[in-house]
Design a protein around this motif. Structure first.
Motif, PDB file in Angstrom:
ATOM      1  N   LEU A 251      50.716  99.078  23.023  1.00  0.00           N
ATOM      2  CA  LEU A 251      51.482  98.942  21.835  1.00  0.00           C
ATOM      3  C   LEU A 251      52.940 100.126  22.423  1.00  0.00           C
ATOM      4  CD1 LEU A 251      52.469  98.009  19.088  1.00  0.00           C
ATOM      5  CD2 LEU A 251      51.125  99.222  17.819  1.00  0.00           C
ATOM      6  N   THR A 252      53.625  99.683  22.189  1.00  0.00           N
ATOM      7  CA  THR A 252      54.654 100.002  22.605  1.00  0.00           C
ATOM      8  C   THR A 252      55.560  99.756  20.849  1.00  0.00           C
ATOM      9  OG1 THR A 252      54.452 100.290  24.946  1.00  0.00           O
ATOM     10  CG2 THR A 252      57.216 100.726  24.187  1.00  0.00           C
ATOM     11  N   THR A 253      56.218 101.025  20.613  1.00  0.00           N
ATOM     12  CA  THR A 253      57.819 100.542  19.997  1.00  0.00           C
ATOM     13  C   THR A 253      58.987 101.446  19.876  1.00  0.00           C
ATOM     14  OG1 THR A 253      56.812 102.468  17.911  1.00  0.00           O
ATOM     15  CG2 THR A 253      56.342 100.014  17.715  1.00  0.00           C
ATOM     16  N   SER A 254      60.147 101.220  19.222  1.00  0.00           N
ATOM     17  CA  SER A 254      60.927 101.896  19.541  1.00  0.00           C
ATOM     18  C   SER A 254      61.174 102.942  19.418  1.00  0.00           C
ATOM     19  CB  SER A 254      62.116 101.014  18.924  1.00  0.00           C
ATOM     20  OG  SER A 254      63.729 102.050  18.983  1.00  0.00           O
ATOM     21  N   ARG A 255      61.742 104.469  19.986  1.00  0.00           N
ATOM     22  CA  ARG A 255      61.835 105.459  19.726  1.00  0.00           C
ATOM     23  C   ARG A 255      62.470 106.110  18.354  1.00  0.00           C
ATOM     24  NH1 ARG A 255      60.071 109.619  23.577  1.00  0.00           N
ATOM     25  NH2 ARG A 255      60.038 107.896  25.141  1.00  0.00           N
ATOM     26  N   TYR A 256      63.329 105.054  18.340  1.00  0.00           N
ATOM     27  CA  TYR A 256      64.464 105.214  16.661  1.00  0.00           C
ATOM     28  C   TYR A 256      63.425 104.022  15.898  1.00  0.00           C
ATOM     29  CZ  TYR A 256      66.788 107.887  20.579  1.00  0.00           C
ATOM     30  OH  TYR A 256      66.790 108.989  21.193  1.00  0.00           O
ATOM     31  N   TRP A 257      62.083 104.188  16.002  1.00  0.00           N
ATOM     32  CA  TRP A 257      61.943 103.221  14.394  1.00  0.00           C
ATOM     33  C   TRP A 257      62.193 102.977  13.400  1.00  0.00           C
ATOM     34  CZ3 TRP A 257      59.885  98.860  15.019  1.00  0.00           C
ATOM     35  CH2 TRP A 257      58.811  98.184  14.169  1.00  0.00           C
ATOM     36  N   ASP A 258      62.605 101.594  12.161  1.00  0.00           N
ATOM     37  CA  ASP A 258      63.478 101.976  11.419  1.00  0.00           C
ATOM     38  C   ASP A 258      61.722 100.915  10.618  1.00  0.00           C
ATOM     39  OD1 ASP A 258      64.664 100.757   9.306  1.00  0.00           O
ATOM     40  OD2 ASP A 258      66.113 100.045  10.342  1.00  0.00           O
ATOM     41  N   LYS A 259      61.945 102.213   9.205  1.00  0.00           N
ATOM     42  CA  LYS A 259      60.757 102.644   8.503  1.00  0.00           C
ATOM     43  C   LYS A 259      60.673 100.913   7.689  1.00  0.00           C
ATOM     44  CE  LYS A 259      59.152 106.935   8.208  1.00  0.00           C
ATOM     45  NZ  LYS A 259      59.091 108.286   7.151  1.00  0.00           N
ATOM     46  N   ARG A 260      62.121 100.207   7.715  1.00  0.00           N
ATOM     47  CA  ARG A 260      62.602  98.654   6.954  1.00  0.00           C
ATOM     48  C   ARG A 260      61.813  97.849   7.722  1.00  0.00           C
ATOM     49  NH1 ARG A 260      68.168  98.559   7.320  1.00  0.00           N
ATOM     50  NH2 ARG A 260      68.551  98.699   8.468  1.00  0.00           N
ATOM     51  N   PHE A 261      61.537  98.086   8.833  1.00  0.00           N
ATOM     52  CA  PHE A 261      60.345  97.017   9.303  1.00  0.00           C
ATOM     53  C   PHE A 261      58.609  97.087   9.113  1.00  0.00           C
ATOM     54  CE2 PHE A 261      64.072  97.185  12.042  1.00  0.00           C
ATOM     55  CZ  PHE A 261      64.762  95.526  11.222  1.00  0.00           C
ATOM     56  N   ASN A 262      58.165  98.205   8.301  1.00  0.00           N
ATOM     57  CA  ASN A 262      56.973  98.353   8.378  1.00  0.00           C
ATOM     58  C   ASN A 262      56.065  97.605   8.277  1.00  0.00           C
ATOM     59  OD1 ASN A 262      57.192 100.791   9.799  1.00  0.00           O
ATOM     60  ND2 ASN A 262      57.161 102.446   7.746  1.00  0.00           N
ATOM     61  N   SER A 263      56.545  97.153   7.103  1.00  0.00           N
ATOM     62  CA  SER A 263      55.704  95.350   6.627  1.00  0.00           C
ATOM     63  C   SER A 263      55.758  94.431   7.915  1.00  0.00           C
ATOM     64  CB  SER A 263      56.566  94.645   5.695  1.00  0.00           C
ATOM     65  OG  SER A 263      57.990  94.585   5.826  1.00  0.00           O
ATOM     66  N   ILE A 264      56.596  94.557   8.611  1.00  0.00           N
ATOM     67  CA  ILE A 264      56.264  93.650   9.302  1.00  0.00           C
ATOM     68  C   ILE A 264      56.121  93.538  10.589  1.00  0.00           C
ATOM     69  CG2 ILE A 264      57.844  91.933  10.816  1.00  0.00           C
ATOM     70  CD1 ILE A 264      60.563  92.448   9.858  1.00  0.00           C
ATOM     71  N   LEU A 265      55.729  94.775  11.059  1.00  0.00           N
ATOM     72  CA  LEU A 265      54.420  95.537  11.986  1.00  0.00           C
ATOM     73  C   LEU A 265      52.972  95.516  10.867  1.00  0.00           C
ATOM     74  CD1 LEU A 265      54.162  96.498  14.837  1.00  0.00           C
ATOM     75  CD2 LEU A 265      54.768  98.859  12.975  1.00  0.00           C
ATOM     76  N   LYS A 266      53.318  96.101  10.154  1.00  0.00           N
ATOM     77  CA  LYS A 266      51.876  95.511   9.991  1.00  0.00           C
ATOM     78  C   LYS A 266      51.361  94.428  10.210  1.00  0.00           C
ATOM     79  CE  LYS A 266      51.795  99.624   6.183  1.00  0.00           C
ATOM     80  NZ  LYS A 266      51.590  99.662   4.906  1.00  0.00           N
ATOM     81  N   GLU A 267      51.881  93.270   9.430  1.00  0.00           N
ATOM     82  CA  GLU A 267      50.781  91.967   9.237  1.00  0.00           C
ATOM     83  C   GLU A 267      51.048  91.620  11.194  1.00  0.00           C
ATOM     84  OE1 GLU A 267      50.070  88.706   8.508  1.00  0.00           O
ATOM     85  OE2 GLU A 267      50.428  89.848   6.859  1.00  0.00           O
ATOM     86  N   PHE A 268      52.168  91.579  11.794  1.00  0.00           N
ATOM     87  CA  PHE A 268      51.571  91.799  13.578  1.00  0.00           C
ATOM     88  C   PHE A 268      50.306  92.197  14.045  1.00  0.00           C
ATOM     89  CE2 PHE A 268      53.434  93.416  17.543  1.00  0.00           C
ATOM     90  CZ  PHE A 268      53.963  91.986  18.136  1.00  0.00           C
ATOM     91  N   ILE A 269      50.698  94.102  13.623  1.00  0.00           N
ATOM     92  CA  ILE A 269      49.024  94.211  13.804  1.00  0.00           C
ATOM     93  C   ILE A 269      47.918  92.738  13.072  1.00  0.00           C
ATOM     94  CG2 ILE A 269      47.655  96.167  14.160  1.00  0.00           C
ATOM     95  CD1 ILE A 269      50.160  97.444  14.193  1.00  0.00           C
ATOM     96  N   LYS A 270      47.822  93.237  12.403  1.00  0.00           N
ATOM     97  CA  LYS A 270      46.859  91.905  11.549  1.00  0.00           C
ATOM     98  C   LYS A 270      47.152  91.115  12.333  1.00  0.00           C
ATOM     99  CE  LYS A 270      45.588  89.748   7.682  1.00  0.00           C
ATOM    100  NZ  LYS A 270      46.176  89.748   6.239  1.00  0.00           N
ATOM    101  N   ARG A 271      47.460  90.619  12.541  1.00  0.00           N
ATOM    102  CA  ARG A 271      47.506  89.028  13.348  1.00  0.00           C
ATOM    103  C   ARG A 271      46.504  89.574  14.638  1.00  0.00           C
ATOM    104  NH1 ARG A 271      52.138  84.573  11.959  1.00  0.00           N
ATOM    105  NH2 ARG A 271      52.133  84.372   9.850  1.00  0.00           N
ATOM    106  N   PHE A 272      46.830  90.073  15.389  1.00  0.00           N
ATOM    107  CA  PHE A 272      46.536  90.977  16.701  1.00  0.00           C
ATOM    108  C   PHE A 272      45.331  90.751  16.532  1.00  0.00           C
ATOM    109  CE2 PHE A 272      45.087  94.680  19.121  1.00  0.00           C
ATOM    110  CZ  PHE A 272      45.721  93.596  20.921  1.00  0.00           C
ATOM    111  N   PHE A 273      44.375  91.364  15.761  1.00  0.00           N
ATOM    112  CA  PHE A 273      43.047  91.619  15.173  1.00  0.00           C
ATOM    113  C   PHE A 273      42.374  90.710  15.395  1.00  0.00           C
ATOM    114  CE2 PHE A 273      44.926  96.117  15.331  1.00  0.00           C
ATOM    115  CZ  PHE A 273      43.630  96.719  16.575  1.00  0.00           C
ATOM    116  N   GLN A 274      42.825  89.648  14.317  1.00  0.00           N
ATOM    117  CA  GLN A 274      41.895  88.382  14.197  1.00  0.00           C
ATOM    118  C   GLN A 274      42.021  86.857  15.415  1.00  0.00           C
ATOM    119  OE1 GLN A 274      45.226  86.999  11.144  1.00  0.00           O
ATOM    120  NE2 GLN A 274      43.938  87.822   9.308  1.00  0.00           N
ATOM    121  N   LYS A 275      43.040  87.305  16.296  1.00  0.00           N
ATOM    122  CA  LYS A 275      42.374  86.806  17.849  1.00  0.00           C
ATOM    123  C   LYS A 275      42.039  87.071  18.427  1.00  0.00           C
ATOM    124  CE  LYS A 275      47.715  85.003  18.385  1.00  0.00           C
ATOM    125  NZ  LYS A 275      48.938  85.550  19.087  1.00  0.00           N
TER     126      LYS A 275
END
Length: 351
Positions: A251-275
């Motif tokens: 998993l690679t994220t930007s070094r300048y991660w914007d916390k406003r995208f936290n909810s998107i990343l959470k759902e992204f990770i959740k879907r990853f583990f569901q597959k």
């Protein structure tokens, strides 16, 4: 037997005669020849012609860098490891964890590990610039043996288990809308993804791995891809080829991660583990912001590994550091001449 149609003749009576260069594939035809002297000469010429063809084939064959090194005791294999390239250029080779087959041998596990790795890096036809070993943080024998053979620690990685992730993440309608920006890797977005990965790697890791577009494309599957929002890559998940027989994804994220995208990343990770299949995520330990976020998502640390590298770049950097750390006195000593600063007079011969 393969026939050469361009050198065959069809006679009226239906008999076909083919004219071919004598080859080892004709050996079954030599059995019926009664003349022993002629038979031996035929066999000799068949071998010569065959090896001549083989020589041309081998000269055009690319050097194979996927190898297996074994340890033999008596007439038994007691241990082994695998060497395989991590990139298309084959400049970076991975040495797998040495495996012990028989425990009741005279060598200790550390001695066996030392012998296998030492043999691996001494193979002269494997011209490469980087060797990589991933060692469990608690595998003292593998770490100490690798250090003894010139490997240096490059960093630590964490493997994450997402078994409990569904309990911690609630449904978010906005996230579901944005998660549709997840894209599998293809020729249209590959350049953007490669640039994102490189920009978020340290210069040393980037030089060692030396990935190009084809290397990233080969790591694509149903669980790999990138989250792209408003034409910008937010994060990537790629199959980790360091672990051949395990489902591990980096998993690679930007070094300048914007916390406003936290909810998107959470759902992204959740879907990853569901597959399917069941998989683990891998992150670098020095990315504290991302690791803290994964803990908040209820992911559990499964394992810690240390990356060990044997590389000319590392050696050169170490030398440069040593030069920088030299005292001013030692630098001035090299500037000051040790002998007479004036040129010696040229001797003249007198009669």
């Amino acid at each position: 037997m393969k026939k050469d149609a361009s050198n065959s003749f069809q006679f009226k009576k239906g008999m076909e005669v083919t004219f071919e260069e004598l080859h080892i594939r004709h050996i079954n035809l030599l059995i019926d020849i009664k003349n022993k002297e002629l038979n031996n000469w035929f066999l000799k010429m068949a071998i010569i012609n065959t090896f001549d063809d083989l020589k041309i084939f081998l000269n055009n064959l690319k050097k194979n860098k996927n190898k297996c090194v074994i340890a033999i005791s008596g007439k038994e294999i007691i241990g082994y490891l695998n060497i395989f390239p991590l990139n298309k250029k084959e400049t970076c080779l991975k040495i797998s964890k040495p495996m012990l087959i028989k425990s009741n041998c005279s060598l200790t596990e550390k001695q066996l590990t030392l012998g296998l790795i030492k043999k691996s890096i001494s193979i002269t036809d494997l011209k490469t610039s980087s060797w990589i070993i991933n060692a469990d943080i608690n595998n003292i024998d593998l770490i100490s043996t690798s250090r003894e053979l010139g490997f240096q620690p490059l960093g630590e990685v964490i493997l994450w288990d997402g078994f409990d992730i569904n309990k911690s993440i609630k449904k978010n309608i906005q996230s579901y809308a944005l998660i549709n920006e997840f894209q599998n890797i293809n020729k249209q977005n590959i350049l953007k993804i490669v640039n994102f990965i490189r920009s978020n790697q340290s210069p040393l890791i980037r030089n060692i791995l030396d990935f190009d577009q084809e290397d990233i494309l080969k790591r694509d599957n149903s669980k790999s891809g990138a989250l792209i929002y408003e034409n910008s890559v937010l994060c990537t998940i790629l199959k980790d080829i360091n672990h051949q027989n395990e489902e591990i994804y980096t998993l690679t994220t930007s070094r300048y991660w914007d916390k406003r995208f936290n909810s998107i990343l959470k759902e992204f990770i959740k879907r990853f583990f569901q597959k399917s299949p069941v998989s683990n995520l891998k992150t670098y330990k020095d990315n504290s912001q991302l690791n803290t976020f994964l803990e908040e998502c209820n992911l559990k640390e499964k394992n810690h590994e240390i990356i060990l590298i044997r590389n000319t770049i590392v050696k050169n950097e170490a030398k440069q550091v040593n030069k920088i750390n030299q005292s001013l006195e030692s630098i001035f000593e090299k500037l000051n001449p040790q002998g007479n600063p004036y040129p010696s007079p040229f001797p003249l011969k007198t009669k």
